[in-house]
Design a protein around this motif. Structure first.
Motif, PDB file in Angstrom:
ATOM      1  N   MET A   1       0.850  -1.567  -0.583  1.00  0.00           N
ATOM      2  CA  MET A   1       0.437  -0.365  -0.220  1.00  0.00           C
ATOM      3  C   MET A   1       0.905   1.267  -0.037  1.00  0.00           C
ATOM      4  SD  MET A   1      -2.611   0.986   2.886  1.00  0.00           S
ATOM      5  CE  MET A   1      -4.004   0.664   2.494  1.00  0.00           C
ATOM      6  N   ILE A   2       0.693   2.358  -0.874  1.00  0.00           N
ATOM      7  CA  ILE A   2       1.646   3.751  -0.908  1.00  0.00           C
ATOM      8  C   ILE A   2       0.572   4.565  -0.781  1.00  0.00           C
ATOM      9  CG2 ILE A   2       2.399   5.032  -2.507  1.00  0.00           C
ATOM     10  CD1 ILE A   2       3.811   2.226  -3.467  1.00  0.00           C
ATOM     11  N   VAL A   3       0.747   5.356   0.150  1.00  0.00           N
ATOM     12  CA  VAL A   3       0.170   6.825   0.093  1.00  0.00           C
ATOM     13  C   VAL A   3       0.853   8.188  -0.452  1.00  0.00           C
ATOM     14  CG1 VAL A   3      -1.088   7.868   2.568  1.00  0.00           C
ATOM     15  CG2 VAL A   3      -1.006   5.177   2.507  1.00  0.00           C
ATOM     16  N   VAL A   4       0.671   8.156  -1.581  1.00  0.00           N
ATOM     17  CA  VAL A   4       1.026  10.029  -1.807  1.00  0.00           C
ATOM     18  C   VAL A   4       0.120  10.067  -0.924  1.00  0.00           C
ATOM     19  CG1 VAL A   4       1.351  11.023  -3.586  1.00  0.00           C
ATOM     20  CG2 VAL A   4       1.557   8.813  -3.746  1.00  0.00           C
ATOM     21  N   VAL A   5       0.277  12.302  -0.207  1.00  0.00           N
ATOM     22  CA  VAL A   5       0.705  12.809   0.174  1.00  0.00           C
ATOM     23  C   VAL A   5       1.176  14.442  -0.076  1.00  0.00           C
ATOM     24  CG1 VAL A   5      -0.085  14.053   2.528  1.00  0.00           C
ATOM     25  CG2 VAL A   5      -0.475  11.406   2.447  1.00  0.00           C
ATOM     26  N   SER A   6       0.366  14.782  -0.990  1.00  0.00           N
ATOM     27  CA  SER A   6       1.068  16.379  -1.363  1.00  0.00           C
ATOM     28  C   SER A   6       0.792  17.132  -0.409  1.00  0.00           C
ATOM     29  CB  SER A   6       0.360  16.724  -2.744  1.00  0.00           C
ATOM     30  OG  SER A   6      -0.643  17.141  -2.753  1.00  0.00           O
ATOM     31  N   GLU A   7       2.596  17.486   0.729  1.00  0.00           N
ATOM     32  CA  GLU A   7       2.073  18.537   1.424  1.00  0.00           C
ATOM     33  C   GLU A   7       2.297  20.023   0.658  1.00  0.00           C
ATOM     34  OE1 GLU A   7       4.487  17.806   4.918  1.00  0.00           O
ATOM     35  OE2 GLU A   7       3.717  15.407   5.107  1.00  0.00           O
ATOM     36  N   GLU A   8       1.372  20.767   1.102  1.00  0.00           N
ATOM     37  CA  GLU A   8       2.005  22.337   0.645  1.00  0.00           C
ATOM     38  C   GLU A   8       2.507  23.202   1.882  1.00  0.00           C
ATOM     39  OE1 GLU A   8       1.820  24.054  -1.873  1.00  0.00           O
ATOM     40  OE2 GLU A   8       0.811  22.281  -3.192  1.00  0.00           O
ATOM     41  N   PRO A   9       3.140  24.133   1.698  1.00  0.00           N
ATOM     42  CA  PRO A   9       4.234  24.213   3.138  1.00  0.00           C
ATOM     43  C   PRO A   9       3.427  25.460   3.347  1.00  0.00           C
ATOM     44  CG  PRO A   9       5.070  24.825   0.598  1.00  0.00           C
ATOM     45  CD  PRO A   9       4.055  24.026   0.282  1.00  0.00           C
ATOM     46  N   THR A  10       3.343  25.282   4.549  1.00  0.00           N
ATOM     47  CA  THR A  10       2.286  26.364   5.302  1.00  0.00           C
ATOM     48  C   THR A  10       3.094  28.030   4.535  1.00  0.00           C
ATOM     49  OG1 THR A  10       3.736  26.787   7.577  1.00  0.00           O
ATOM     50  CG2 THR A  10       2.010  24.333   7.211  1.00  0.00           C
ATOM     51  N   LEU A  11       2.139  29.241   5.371  1.00  0.00           N
ATOM     52  CA  LEU A  11       2.339  30.242   5.044  1.00  0.00           C
ATOM     53  C   LEU A  11       3.741  30.428   6.211  1.00  0.00           C
ATOM     54  CD1 LEU A  11       1.810  32.768   3.715  1.00  0.00           C
ATOM     55  CD2 LEU A  11       0.348  33.469   5.896  1.00  0.00           C
ATOM     56  N   THR A  12       3.373  30.085   7.488  1.00  0.00           N
ATOM     57  CA  THR A  12       5.541  30.436   8.495  1.00  0.00           C
ATOM     58  C   THR A  12       6.321  29.841   7.498  1.00  0.00           C
ATOM     59  OG1 THR A  12       3.382  30.183  10.378  1.00  0.00           O
ATOM     60  CG2 THR A  12       5.616  29.679  10.403  1.00  0.00           C
ATOM     61  N   ALA A  13       6.200  28.606   6.909  1.00  0.00           N
ATOM     62  CA  ALA A  13       6.968  28.208   6.264  1.00  0.00           C
ATOM     63  C   ALA A  13       7.709  28.289   5.223  1.00  0.00           C
ATOM     64  CB  ALA A  13       7.115  26.659   5.764  1.00  0.00           C
ATOM     65  N   ARG A  14       7.009  29.470   4.487  1.00  0.00           N
ATOM     66  CA  ARG A  14       7.176  30.636   3.002  1.00  0.00           C
ATOM     67  C   ARG A  14       7.992  31.793   3.429  1.00  0.00           C
ATOM     68  NH1 ARG A  14       2.017  29.514  -0.721  1.00  0.00           N
ATOM     69  NH2 ARG A  14       2.213  27.291  -1.699  1.00  0.00           N
ATOM     70  N   ALA A  15       7.580  32.101   4.587  1.00  0.00           N
ATOM     71  CA  ALA A  15       8.283  32.804   5.252  1.00  0.00           C
ATOM     72  C   ALA A  15       9.412  32.998   5.820  1.00  0.00           C
ATOM     73  CB  ALA A  15       6.809  34.156   6.275  1.00  0.00           C
ATOM     74  N   THR A  16       8.886  32.240   6.295  1.00  0.00           N
ATOM     75  CA  THR A  16      11.157  31.693   6.928  1.00  0.00           C
ATOM     76  C   THR A  16      11.605  31.711   5.802  1.00  0.00           C
ATOM     77  OG1 THR A  16       9.764  30.706   9.502  1.00  0.00           O
ATOM     78  CG2 THR A  16      11.688  30.134   8.480  1.00  0.00           C
ATOM     79  N   ALA A  17      11.153  31.188   4.543  1.00  0.00           N
ATOM     80  CA  ALA A  17      12.310  30.877   3.450  1.00  0.00           C
ATOM     81  C   ALA A  17      12.451  31.648   2.820  1.00  0.00           C
ATOM     82  CB  ALA A  17      11.471  29.216   2.497  1.00  0.00           C
ATOM     83  N   ALA A  18      11.868  32.857   2.204  1.00  0.00           N
ATOM     84  CA  ALA A  18      11.759  34.366   1.495  1.00  0.00           C
ATOM     85  C   ALA A  18      12.567  35.007   2.691  1.00  0.00           C
ATOM     86  CB  ALA A  18      10.246  34.575   2.088  1.00  0.00           C
ATOM     87  N   ALA A  19      12.642  34.755   3.900  1.00  0.00           N
ATOM     88  CA  ALA A  19      13.407  35.704   4.993  1.00  0.00           C
ATOM     89  C   ALA A  19      14.816  35.512   5.030  1.00  0.00           C
ATOM     90  CB  ALA A  19      12.583  35.927   6.512  1.00  0.00           C
ATOM     91  N   GLY A  20      14.919  33.967   4.884  1.00  0.00           N
ATOM     92  CA  GLY A  20      15.860  33.234   4.748  1.00  0.00           C
ATOM     93  C   GLY A  20      16.749  33.924   3.480  1.00  0.00           C
ATOM     94  N   ARG A  21      15.972  33.613   2.536  1.00  0.00           N
ATOM     95  CA  ARG A  21      17.094  33.632   1.052  1.00  0.00           C
ATOM     96  C   ARG A  21      17.092  35.770   0.474  1.00  0.00           C
ATOM     97  NH1 ARG A  21      12.909  30.160  -0.751  1.00  0.00           N
ATOM     98  NH2 ARG A  21      11.630  31.931  -0.941  1.00  0.00           N
ATOM     99  N   TRP A  22      15.968  36.427   1.734  1.00  0.00           N
ATOM    100  CA  TRP A  22      16.372  37.960   1.742  1.00  0.00           C
ATOM    101  C   TRP A  22      17.913  37.855   2.353  1.00  0.00           C
ATOM    102  CZ3 TRP A  22      17.468  41.413   5.243  1.00  0.00           C
ATOM    103  CH2 TRP A  22      16.590  43.353   4.653  1.00  0.00           C
ATOM    104  N   LEU A  23      17.734  37.794   4.127  1.00  0.00           N
ATOM    105  CA  LEU A  23      19.369  37.956   4.523  1.00  0.00           C
ATOM    106  C   LEU A  23      20.720  37.086   3.825  1.00  0.00           C
ATOM    107  CD1 LEU A  23      17.623  36.643   8.022  1.00  0.00           C
ATOM    108  CD2 LEU A  23      18.463  38.805   6.948  1.00  0.00           C
TER     109      LEU A  23
END
Length: 147
Positions: A1-23
């Motif tokens: 049995m294989i379960v495929v779950v597409s996890e969208e990044p949360t808003l917090t994860a996106r904001a953290t990634a954007a801030a990290g890229r900017w820094l």
């Protein structure tokens, strides 16, 4: 049995990634603030381990004045702005060394040392940003321009 779950990044994860890229992209512009944070943490650790280490760091107060007088003796300049900038940098260096000695002795989290740290960090960061974006007054002609 294989379960495929597409996890969208949360808003917090996106904001953290954007801030990290900017820094990361603008990391050289924030160098004084990074150095100030490292000094604050190091002084806190030194205060916790050995508050008497401030006496060993006290000679650091003489380093900026010595560097300023050596630069003044070796590189004579007639520009008042260069002389003023060197004096301001020596003064800020001495103030930072003095803060480090006091922070190791009494702790960097005390209100007076924390406010002084914040003021020094803001002044040095502002000077860093202003001086890095100030165009040079004179430019050296390239080889193509002299032909």
């Amino acid at each position: 049995m294989i379960v495929v779950v597409s996890e969208e990044p949360t808003l917090t994860a996106r904001a953290t990634a954007a801030a990290g890229r900017w820094l990361w992209r603008h990391r050289s512009q924030w160098a004084p603030t990074g150095i100030a944070v490292v000094l604050w943490l190091a002084s806190g650790v030194a205060h916790l381990i050995q508050p008497a280490a401030a006496w060993w760091l006290a000679p650091l107060l003489l380093v900026p004045a010595g560097m300023w007088s050596r630069a003044r003796a070796r590189r004579q300049t007639t520009f008042r702005s260069v002389q003023l900038l060197r004096a301001v940098l020596a003064t800020l260096g001495a103030a930072t060394a003095g803060w480090l000695v006091v922070a190791v002795a009494v702790g960097p989290a005390r209100p007076a040392t924390a406010v002084t740290w914040l003021a020094l960090t803001l002044v040095v960061q502002t000077l860093w940003l202003l001086l890095r974006h100030t165009p040079a007054k004179a430019s050296v002609p390239s080889a193509e321009e002299t032909r």
